[in-house]
Structures are given as structure tokens and as C-alpha cells.
Enzyme design. Structure first.
Site, PDB file in Angstrom:
ATOM      1  N   GLU A  64       0.953  -4.882 -13.974  1.00  0.00           N
ATOM      2  CA  GLU A  64       0.514  -6.196 -14.450  1.00  0.00           C
ATOM      3  C   GLU A  64      -0.215  -6.078 -15.791  1.00  0.00           C
ATOM      4  OE1 GLU A  64      -0.166  -9.691 -11.865  1.00  0.00           O
ATOM      5  OE2 GLU A  64      -0.972  -8.191 -10.466  1.00  0.00           O
ATOM      6  N   TYR A 181       6.093  -2.069 -10.300  1.00  0.00           N
ATOM      7  CA  TYR A 181       5.400  -3.266  -9.848  1.00  0.00           C
ATOM      8  C   TYR A 181       6.447  -4.088  -9.097  1.00  0.00           C
ATOM      9  CZ  TYR A 181       3.039  -7.805  -9.935  1.00  0.00           C
ATOM     10  OH  TYR A 181       2.466  -9.007  -9.568  1.00  0.00           O
ATOM     11  N   ASP A 222       2.297  -0.619  -7.442  1.00  0.00           N
ATOM     12  CA  ASP A 222       2.039  -1.736  -6.534  1.00  0.00           C
ATOM     13  C   ASP A 222       3.369  -2.076  -5.862  1.00  0.00           C
ATOM     14  OD1 ASP A 222       1.506  -4.092  -5.257  1.00  0.00           O
ATOM     15  OD2 ASP A 222       0.618  -5.110  -6.981  1.00  0.00           O
ATOM     16  N   ASP A 361      -8.472  -7.109  -9.102  1.00  0.00           N
ATOM     17  CA  ASP A 361      -8.459  -7.398  -7.668  1.00  0.00           C
ATOM     18  C   ASP A 361      -7.872  -6.235  -6.875  1.00  0.00           C
ATOM     19  OD1 ASP A 361      -6.020  -7.884  -8.868  1.00  0.00           O
ATOM     20  OD2 ASP A 361      -5.487  -9.565  -7.571  1.00  0.00           O
TER      21      ASP A 361
END
Length: 494
Positions: A64, A181, A222, A361
């Protein structure tokens, strides 16, 4: 920098076992431009080389990035031209300013490290249908990574690779690294789920092909899938509410007593079922009932964190920052480092999460391997590596960020302060600044249209420097951000 690293949270980052330890680290930064506005990264003044060094890691992937080529070339340069790392960056061609993946490989400092970190091949995208600056598709190049699938059309493949979700690098020691990702389908649409499953299918099938070719493989990033029930606080909480499981603190006993629901969780989503089909299970007493699926023909990956940490509960890597879920550790484990090589797993010396690292986060996840190249089973591996090293150590990798984005044609603004030295490189002027120069976030002046300075301009510049106006970076006030711009943690519990 030493003063910064002598303070928390950096003092909490585990020290590597030895100078032969190779550390892999993945971190979803949720925006490379904004992470430096938050503690502890605001201490580094956008110096990503120092940030990477602070993580004590050798191979790093960030997800990201949220960059676009046209509007943020300065930010790309900040992570694309590093002193100690080679950069490989994929950005989306649609949904611009969304997703984006970077993979950063340590620059070897001696002959021994050259046998580990020398990059021999690099690709953008998952399918091989994208092209580098040569204009030739990766899958059609003579010197390619390989393992490509052939069960989708080129238009489908290009669409799959349009969101900047995958970087692949092959190192000289026969190791292929996938920095990822993966899609989440957070909107819950049929189209999003189709895209998500297609991405995972193509990823795992290509990895299976490479595995059959004898390649070592690392998947890191991720993945947006929780493999086990103990990896999902929401999954546990929902079942506790329905009173179909017992809340047991110890992870091993939790899975023994709640065995049926732990198994059902693995099949609760197609994406989770697919990932579990390829990941070797470390759950105690797993699959006593093997009627649902025969895993034995597919499982090639070890979940390095689980292998090292066992069935530890509450080992989450992402939280909903809107609801203070991080403070109570109500999250999900979706950031993974997977490895297909048994030899490497035997040489694992540490693997864990770093939840005390703030700024996103998500939190970083790392795995340490000792130098597995020293274990030479056939007596010829190092000799083969040296032959390859002579071939590849000076090879120009077209997908490397400095080449892919032509970053060597942008002057580093830090050289406007103090002594400047210029070198000619591919018809462009590069500036070399002293190590004490500080980088700013102001837009960097481009050289000229043809990327060269005329002799007249050079003489003029040496006599009378240009007057530039510098603007300070505005710090984003999180309190003013609309709640609609932030993700719900439910988007992550997949």
C-alpha cells in the site's frame, strides 16, 4: 541516527543471531507519503534508507505505497534511490494512488554477501504478460524467471496485473521472492471476489510450477487471508457469542477442545480454503477427518511465523484504528512470510510480529534464516553460484526502480546545499551529495528537456545559483480525516 535507534521502539526489535542471519520483513505501511508523519518514523525526515536500516532487515517489502507515477516522482525517488538497498517498485495503472508494492534487497558488501543478495532477474506483475522498458513481455524474454501459467487470456492477465500488487525477484542462490499485496474484496462484491480468487489461484499455481522446477520460494506480504481461527479475533468472538466454542487461553488446548470449528474455519471462505490447500498445516491433531480434501498433493509452503511461534494466540498483524482495537489487541493475522524450502526452515532462527512498531494499521512481520548456502548437499552449489555471479553481478536490471522510473534523470535537491559533484550517466546529470546533506520533500527541479545541461547553463549556474523557494511539508491532521476514508477492521477478517 544512533541516538534514535538507542530509544524505544527500536530497542525492542530483536537483534539478529549473527552476521550471517538473513532477515526478511514485510510491512503494510498504508501510505508511504504519510507514514513519516507518525511516530516513530517522523524522526527520520523521509530518509527511507535509515528507516530500512532501523528495521535491521536485509530483504524488505512494503505494501500500500499509494503512489502514482505522474504526481509523486519525488516520493518514488525517496524509496527508489537508496544507499544500502536495491529497489523494485510496482504501481497501479488503474485505481491510481491505490495499492502499490515495493521490494528492497540489501546491496552486498562483500563476496560472501554477493552469493546471497545478487539480483539476477526481476519482474513486475504475477502473470508475465507485462513488459519492462525493453518492450518484451517478461514471459517471452530469453532470461526469465519462469513458472508461468497458461490458463488465462492476455487481457485477463493484464487486468490482473493492473493494480500494482506483485513484484518478483530471483536471487543468485536460486531463491524467488514474491512481494505481494493480495486483493481483499472489502466491498463484498461478486466481481471483487472473482478477481481475488483469480489472483490467488494464479499466484499459487505459478509457485507450484516454480517449486516443481526446483526453485526456493518466499511469499511475503499482506495476503489478506487468516489461515486459522486463532488468527481471527472476530472469528473467535462470533463463535463465542453463539456458544459453539470454549474460550481457552492456550492455543494448543483451544484447538484441541474446539477442533471441529477450527477445521470448519479453514473451509469457511474459498480464499481461505485455497490458501490452506498450499500451506503445510502446523495445527495439532489437524485433519483427522481427511474426507473434505486431500492436501498431500498441494502443500508446499511453511508458515514461518507459525512454525517458529507454534499455536500462540492473539498474534495479530492488523487492527481497526478507528475503534482502538489495537489497544485491546482485537485484530487479525493476514501478513505472512511463507517458505517452500525445508532446508531454509531448518535454518530459521527467529520469526515474529512487531506490534510495538506504530505508523500504520498493520505491524511489521519478520523471519530470520541463517545462511543456508553453507549447507552444501551436492558439493557444487557454491561453484555454480560463482559462475552465475560472474554473469549477473554487473547486469542492468530493467525493472529496478532507478531504471524503470528513470530516477537517475532527476537531480537530488539535497545537493543544492554544500558541495556538489556531477557525473554523466546515460546522458543525464546525477548529483552526489555528502552524507551530511539533508533531504527535503520539496519538488525536485528537473534538469532540462533532453536531460542535459548546456555548457552555458553550467557556467551560469556556477556563477549565480538559482533562487528557489522551499515550502515545508504539511502534517496531516488525522482528526480532520473523514471516517469514510478509513477502513473497517471487518474488511480484514477474511
Amino acid at each position: 541516527m544512533e541516538e534514535i535507534l538507542s530509544q524505544p521502539p527500536f530497542t525492542k526489535i530483536p537483534i539478529k543471531k549473527s552476521n550471517k542471519t538473513i532477515r526478511f520483513l514485510t510491512f503494510n505501511v498504508n501510505g508511504i507519503k504519510t507514514i513519516c508523519n507518525y511516530h516513530p518514523w517522523n524522526q527520520f525526515k523521509q530518509e527511507f534508507n535509515d528507516i530500512f536500516l532501523s528495521l535491521k532487515s536485509d530483504i524488505i517489502t512494503l505494501q500500500e505505497l499509494k503512489l502514482t507515477i505522474n504526481t509523486t516522482l519525488n516520493e518514488i525517488k525517496n524509496i527508489g534511490h537508496l544507499k544500502n538497498y536495491r529497489s523494485f517498485i510496482s504501481l497501479p495503472t488503474k485505481k491510481k494512488g491505490y495499492s502499490g508494492v515495493g521490494l528492497f534487497i540489501k546491496k552486498p558488501e562483500n563476496d560472501e554477501e554477493k552469493q546471497i543478495y545478487t539480483v539476477v532477474k526481476a519482474e513486475e506483475g504475477l502473470t508475465g504478460y507485462l513488459s519492462d522498458k525493453s518492450g518484451t513481455r517478461y514471459r517471452d524474454q530469453e532470461d526469465k524467471i519462469g513458472g508461468y501459467t497458461n490458463d488465462m487470456s492476455e487481457s485477463e492477465a493484464l487486468n490482473l496485473d493492473s493494480e500494482g500488487r506483485c513484484v518478483i525477484v530471483e536471487l543468485i542462490n536460486n531463491l524467488v521472492i514474491f512481494a505481494l499485496y493480495c486483493p481483499a474484496n472489502s466491498q463484498g462484491t461478486e466481481e471483487g471476489e472473482t478477481f481475488r480468487l483469480l489472483f490467488l489461484q494464479q499466484l499459487l499455481k505459478r509457485c507450484e510450477n516454480l517449486h516443481n522446477l526446483g526453485k526456493r520460494i518466499i511469499i511475503m506480504g499482506d495476503i489478506n487471508v487468516s489461515l486459522d481461527l486463532i488468527d481471527s479475533a472476530e472469528g473467535i468472538n462470533d463463535r463465542l457469542g453463539l456458544k459453539i466454542i470454549e474460550d481457552i487461553r492456550d492455543g494448543v488446548n483451544f484447538e484441541i477442545e474446539n477442533y471441529k470449528e477450527c477445521i470448519n474455519f479453514k473451509f469457511s471462505r474459498k480464499s481461505r480454503e485455497l490458501m490452506n490447500k498450499y500451506v503445510i498445516q502446523s495445527m495439532i491433531y489437524l485433519l483427522r477427518d481427511k474426507q473434505k480434501i486431500n492436501y498431500s498433493n498441494y502443500q508446499i509452503f511453511y508458515d514461518t511465523t507459525r512454525i517458529y511461534q507454534g499455536r500462540r494466540k492473539k498474534m495479530y498483524t492488523v487492527w481497526n484504528t478507528l475503534t482502538s482495537s489495537r489497544q485491546i489487541n482485537y485484530g487479525s493475522r493476514i501478513d505472512l512470510i511463507l517458505c517452500n524450502c525445508t532446508k531454509m526452515i531448518k535454518h530459521t532462527s527467529n520469526a515474529d510480529i512487531l506490534p510495538f512498531i506504530q505508523g500504520s494499521d498493520h505491524c511489521p512481520v519478520f523471519t530470520d534464516f541463517e545462511n543456508w548456502n553453507e549447507e552444501n548437499e551436492e558439493g557444487k552449489e557454491k561453484k555454480d553460484i560463482m559462475i552465475e555471479l560472474n554473469k549477473y553481478q554487473d547486469k542492468k536490471i530493467m525493472f529496478e526502480a532507478k531504471n524503470h522510473f528513470k530516477l537517475n534523470k532527476i537531480r537530488d535537491i539535497s545537493t543544492l546545499f554544500g558541495k556538489r559533484n556531477f557525473i554523466e550517466s546515460n546522458g543525464s546529470s546525477e548529483s552526489i551529495s555528502s552524507s551530511t546533506s539533508s533531504r527535503t520533500s520539496s519538488p525536485q527541479p528537473e534538469i532540462s528537456k533532453d536531460n542535459k545541461e548546456t555548457e552555458t547553463d553550467q557556467k551560469s549556474n556556477s556563477k549565480k545559483p538559482k533562487v528557489l523557494v522551499y515550502k515545508s511539508r504539511k502534517t496531516i491532521d488525522n482528526n480532520k480525516l473523514s471516517s469514510s476514508s478509513k477502513k473497517s477492521i471487518n474488511d480484514y477478517f477474511l
